[in-house]
Design an enzyme around this catalytic site. Structure first.
Site, PDB file in Angstrom:
ATOM      1  N   GLY A 199       0.856  -1.178   0.000  1.00 49.25           N
ATOM      2  CA  GLY A 199       0.000   0.000   0.000  1.00 49.25           C
ATOM      3  C   GLY A 199       0.895   1.230   0.000  1.00 49.25           C
ATOM      4  N   GLY A 209       3.852   0.905   2.802  1.00 52.32           N
ATOM      5  CA  GLY A 209       4.802  -0.155   2.447  1.00 52.32           C
ATOM      6  C   GLY A 209       5.635   0.256   1.239  1.00 52.32           C
ATOM      7  CE  LYS A 217      -5.286  -0.357   4.158  1.00 58.48           C
ATOM      8  NZ  LYS A 217      -5.185   1.024   4.637  1.00 58.48           N
ATOM      9  CG  ASN A 238      -2.539   2.687  11.147  1.00 59.45           C
ATOM     10  OD1 ASN A 238      -1.524   3.157  11.676  1.00 59.45           O
ATOM     11  ND2 ASN A 238      -3.149   3.290  10.146  1.00 59.45           N
ATOM     12  CE  LYS A 259       0.104   5.959  13.710  1.00 49.74           C
ATOM     13  NZ  LYS A 259       0.533   5.123  12.656  1.00 49.74           N
ATOM     14  CG  ASN A 283      -1.431  11.810   4.231  1.00 48.90           C
ATOM     15  OD1 ASN A 283      -1.186  11.507   3.068  1.00 48.90           O
ATOM     16  ND2 ASN A 283      -1.718  10.932   5.152  1.00 48.90           N
ATOM     17  CB  SER A 309      -4.486   4.842   6.095  1.00 49.03           C
ATOM     18  OG  SER A 309      -4.748   4.790   7.476  1.00 49.03           O
ATOM     19  CD  GLU A 366      -5.336  -0.612   8.835  1.00 46.93           C
ATOM     20  OE1 GLU A 366      -4.608  -1.566   9.087  1.00 46.93           O
ATOM     21  OE2 GLU A 366      -4.904   0.549   8.693  1.00 46.93           O
TER      22      GLU A 366
END
Ligand code: KPL
Length: 301
Positions: A9, A12, A77, A102, A182, A250, A253, A265
């Site tokens: 993705g 990565g 994911k 994540n 996180k 940004n 995701s 996710e």
């Protein structure tokens, strides 16, 4: 160092492109992306400008390298962790596995299969543009620490390798607490940006959105603390503001997933926090609400 990045993705792909400049790197992902990379190299634009040509790009169904890599970076994911591990079985005993994902629970899932595991927390804003091309919108720190049968020295060596590849990184002893921090960041930033269809920087509006974000952080930090991760609400909020500012242009995701009609996710982020809260006898109504709204959004597409 021989690296295998499993999951091509946006994140990565960025990691593989940067690592391939100074390490022997293989990236495994979707066939159309792998083919585009083999034809034209992997192009990163934005904060990183490069075309990575030394990288070996494989489709998931292709044969994996015969020799076990030194390090396997798992960038799939969270709902695909088990599937990725099944494919990586030949390396379970010999490679050092690192989750760069994540959500909560990935390291535990990996540690049930692979022998040696590091945890990592990474804050990079990256968008997948098209096969062979990703956009690097903003850069933050990477923290790497021992999780199972691995040492702080090994975390340090990987952090060195990241830095040689131009990615800021450092070793930490308390990676479990960092993973919680996180998860709290993602619980606050990802569903709000995804549901509101906003870039990350828009959360720093000094108004309603920032206040909602702070409420989600407060609720999530209380769960983290009850689960044994000693987070401080103010410090977590300060980090989130810094990351939101560094990755202001940004799309999170989760927003990218919703826009592309893909599964998000949310279960591993807000869902996992709400589940941990239930197990501890706490309520997490905001996390549960965000989980349900994102699920409804997923179904709506
Ligand atoms: O982790 C992220 C994501 O998009 O998943 C960042 C970029 C840090 C923002 O939530």
């Amino acid at each position: 160092m021989r690296c295998l990045v499993f999951g091509a993705g946006a994140l990565g792909s960025l990691l593989a492109a940067r690592l391939s400049e100074s390490h022997d790197t293989t990236l495994v992902g979707r066939r159309d992306h792998a083919e585009a990379i083999r034809e034209r190299g992997l192009r990163v634009t934005g904060r990183t400008e490069l075309v990575a040509r030394r990288l070996v790009a494989l489709a998931r169904e292709d044969a994996l390298p015969v020799e076990a890599p030194d390090v396997v970076l798992l960038t799939v994911k969270s709902y695909d962790t088990e599937g990725a591990l099944a494919r990586l079985e030949p390396f379970w005993d010999d490679s050092l596995f690192v989750s760069v994902q994540n959500g909560l629970g990935n390291e535990e899932t990996i540690a049930r299969r692979a022998r040696r595991v590091l945890g990592a927390v990474i804050n990079q804003g990256v968008t997948f543009l098209e096969p062979g091309v990703v956009f690097h919108a903003g850069e933050g720190d990477t923290e790497i620490g021992p999780f199972q049968e691995s040492s702080i020295e090994e975390a340090g060596s990987l952090a060195d390798a990241f830095r040689r590849a131009g990615l800021p990184a450092r070793a930490v002893a308390d990676v479990r607490a960092r993973l919680w921090a996180k998860a709290v960041l993602n619980a606050a930033v990802n569903p709000l940006t995804a549901l509101m269809r906003l870039k990350t920087g828009a959360l720093l509006d000094g108004g309603e959105l920032e206040a909602v974000m702070a409420d989600v952080v407060a609720e999530s930090v209380a769960v983290a603390r009850a689960a044994g991760a000693p987070l401080e609400e103010e410090a977590v909020l300060a980090t989130i503001r810094a990351v939101a500012s560094a990755t202001r242009d940004n799309k999170s995701s989760m927003l990218q997933d919703l826009e592309r009609g893909r599964r998000t996710e949310i279960d591993a982020i807000n869902g996992a926090i709400a589940e941990r809260a239930r197990a501890l006898g706490l309520a997490a109504p905001l996390n549960e609400l965000l989980r349900r709204l994102v699920k409804a959004s997923e179904r709506g597409r």
